[in-house]
Write a protein that holds these residues in place. Structure first.
Motif, PDB file in Angstrom:
ATOM      1  N   LEU A 168      -4.329   6.098   2.696  1.00 56.04           N
ATOM      2  CA  LEU A 168      -3.113   5.526   2.105  1.00 56.04           C
ATOM      3  C   LEU A 168      -3.129   4.000   2.188  1.00 56.04           C
ATOM      4  CD1 LEU A 168      -0.346   7.974   3.378  1.00 56.04           C
ATOM      5  CD2 LEU A 168      -1.310   7.822   1.070  1.00 56.04           C
ATOM      6  N   ALA A 169      -3.667   3.467   3.272  1.00 54.48           N
ATOM      7  CA  ALA A 169      -3.717   2.018   3.446  1.00 54.48           C
ATOM      8  C   ALA A 169      -4.684   1.361   2.453  1.00 54.48           C
ATOM      9  CB  ALA A 169      -4.127   1.675   4.879  1.00 54.48           C
ATOM     10  N   GLU A 206      -4.765  12.453  11.158  1.00 52.52           N
ATOM     11  CA  GLU A 206      -3.688  11.509  10.825  1.00 52.52           C
ATOM     12  C   GLU A 206      -4.251  10.113  10.565  1.00 52.52           C
ATOM     13  OE1 GLU A 206       0.577  10.354  10.707  1.00 52.52           O
ATOM     14  OE2 GLU A 206      -0.125  12.339  11.229  1.00 52.52           O
ATOM     15  N   ARG A 207      -5.192   9.685  11.406  1.00 55.66           N
ATOM     16  CA  ARG A 207      -5.793   8.364  11.208  1.00 55.66           C
ATOM     17  C   ARG A 207      -6.531   8.301   9.869  1.00 55.66           C
ATOM     18  NH1 ARG A 207      -6.653   9.078  16.694  1.00 55.66           N
ATOM     19  NH2 ARG A 207      -8.812   9.753  16.398  1.00 55.66           N
ATOM     20  N   ARG A 227       7.202   5.790  11.467  1.00 57.65           N
ATOM     21  CA  ARG A 227       5.874   5.488  12.005  1.00 57.65           C
ATOM     22  C   ARG A 227       5.314   6.560  12.929  1.00 57.65           C
ATOM     23  NH1 ARG A 227       3.756   1.036  10.555  1.00 57.65           N
ATOM     24  NH2 ARG A 227       5.000  -0.525   9.522  1.00 57.65           N
ATOM     25  N   VAL A 267       5.047   5.095   2.522  1.00 53.85           N
ATOM     26  CA  VAL A 267       5.195   6.333   3.302  1.00 53.85           C
ATOM     27  C   VAL A 267       5.826   6.045   4.658  1.00 53.85           C
ATOM     28  CG1 VAL A 267       3.941   8.194   4.466  1.00 53.85           C
ATOM     29  CG2 VAL A 267       3.370   7.597   2.106  1.00 53.85           C
ATOM     30  N   LEU A 268       5.360   5.011   5.341  1.00 52.65           N
ATOM     31  CA  LEU A 268       5.922   4.685   6.655  1.00 52.65           C
ATOM     32  C   LEU A 268       7.374   4.227   6.553  1.00 52.65           C
ATOM     33  CD1 LEU A 268       2.918   2.889   8.419  1.00 52.65           C
ATOM     34  CD2 LEU A 268       3.659   5.278   8.623  1.00 52.65           C
ATOM     35  N   THR A 302       0.843  -1.196   0.000  1.00 51.75           N
ATOM     36  CA  THR A 302       0.000   0.000   0.000  1.00 51.75           C
ATOM     37  C   THR A 302       0.881   1.250   0.000  1.00 51.75           C
ATOM     38  OG1 THR A 302      -0.113   0.217   2.403  1.00 51.75           O
ATOM     39  CG2 THR A 302      -1.764  -1.222   1.342  1.00 51.75           C
ATOM     40  N   TYR A 330      -5.938  10.135   7.161  1.00 54.04           N
ATOM     41  CA  TYR A 330      -4.908  10.189   6.120  1.00 54.04           C
ATOM     42  C   TYR A 330      -4.265   8.812   5.934  1.00 54.04           C
ATOM     43  CZ  TYR A 330       0.084  10.980   4.997  1.00 54.04           C
ATOM     44  OH  TYR A 330       1.349  10.898   4.501  1.00 54.04           O
ATOM     45  N   ARG A 331      -3.911   8.183   7.042  1.00 49.14           N
ATOM     46  CA  ARG A 331      -3.277   6.862   6.966  1.00 49.14           C
ATOM     47  C   ARG A 331      -4.251   5.809   6.438  1.00 49.14           C
ATOM     48  NH1 ARG A 331       1.287   5.818  11.516  1.00 49.14           N
ATOM     49  NH2 ARG A 331       2.416   7.774  11.246  1.00 49.14           N
ATOM     50  N   LEU A 347       0.603   3.448   2.173  1.00 49.06           N
ATOM     51  CA  LEU A 347       0.981   3.616   3.564  1.00 49.06           C
ATOM     52  C   LEU A 347       2.263   2.848   3.879  1.00 49.06           C
ATOM     53  CD1 LEU A 347       0.346   4.854   6.325  1.00 49.06           C
ATOM     54  CD2 LEU A 347      -0.983   2.776   6.836  1.00 49.06           C
ATOM     55  N   ASP A 348       2.423   1.640   3.335  1.00 50.45           N
ATOM     56  CA  ASP A 348       3.661   0.879   3.536  1.00 50.45           C
ATOM     57  C   ASP A 348       4.868   1.697   3.095  1.00 50.45           C
ATOM     58  OD1 ASP A 348       2.236  -1.441   4.372  1.00 50.45           O
ATOM     59  OD2 ASP A 348       2.094  -2.171   2.303  1.00 50.45           O
TER      60      ASP A 348
END
Length: 172
Positions: A129-130, A122-123, A86, A80-81, A75, A125-126, A77-78
């Protein structure tokens, strides 16, 4: 929120590597050249992606990078993190307690509303992305991209991918 430009480079590299055939690789230097980036700058981000399990690194003169798992299982998110870390983008320093009038801690029993709002954002947004898979990005590009850009991307992968013998995987 502002993400580092390394995130953009990481996503573009992962999308490019999604087009590599089989267990072939593309050298980091070729990826850097493709996006007009410094090889040392991009290598730092490719190593972050490798450490996080998004990419695999194959050593040696015919080595390079490839996805560590199918694009359907990666994803945004993977990525970006892997690059940004994190930690939340907003970190509350409780500055509401720093003014010239010092109040007892009992005045601050309720969580900071600003911190709560920022963490909620933030949640969200994440979560967005996920939900977005690397395979979705690649498929969208194939469907809606300019034919010249698609042809150039395909030619780049064809020119730079290096077939690997099985068993040559090394994660760094």
């Amino acid at each position: 929120m502002k993400l580092g430009e390394g995130v953009e480079a990481a996503i573009h590299c992962a999308a490019t590597l999604a087009s590599v055939e089989g267990n072939s690789t593309i050298p980091g230097a070729a990826l850097a050249e493709s996006f007009g980036l410094s090889p040392s700058y991009l290598l730092k981000h490719l190593n972050m992606l490798t450490s996080s399990g998004v990419l695999e690194s194959v050593p040696g003169p015919t080595g390079g990078y490839r996805l560590a798992r199918p694009a359907e299982r990666i994803t945004l998110l993977d990525i970006v993190l892997a690059v940004e870390g994190r930690e939340p983008a907003f970190r509350c320093g409780e500055i509401r307690r720093n003014g010239p009038v010092k109040l007892d801690a009992s005045a601050y029993v309720k969580p900071c509303g600003i911190n709560a709002a920022m963490l909620k954002a933030e949640r969200a947004y994440r979560a967005a992305l996920a939900e977005t898979k690397l395979s979705d990005i690649v498929a969208n590009f194939a469907e809606e991209g300019d034919p010249r850009s698609i042809a150039a991307s395909c030619a780049f992968v064809e020119r730079h991918q290096r077939p690997q013998k099985s068993g040559s995987i090394k994660q760094i």
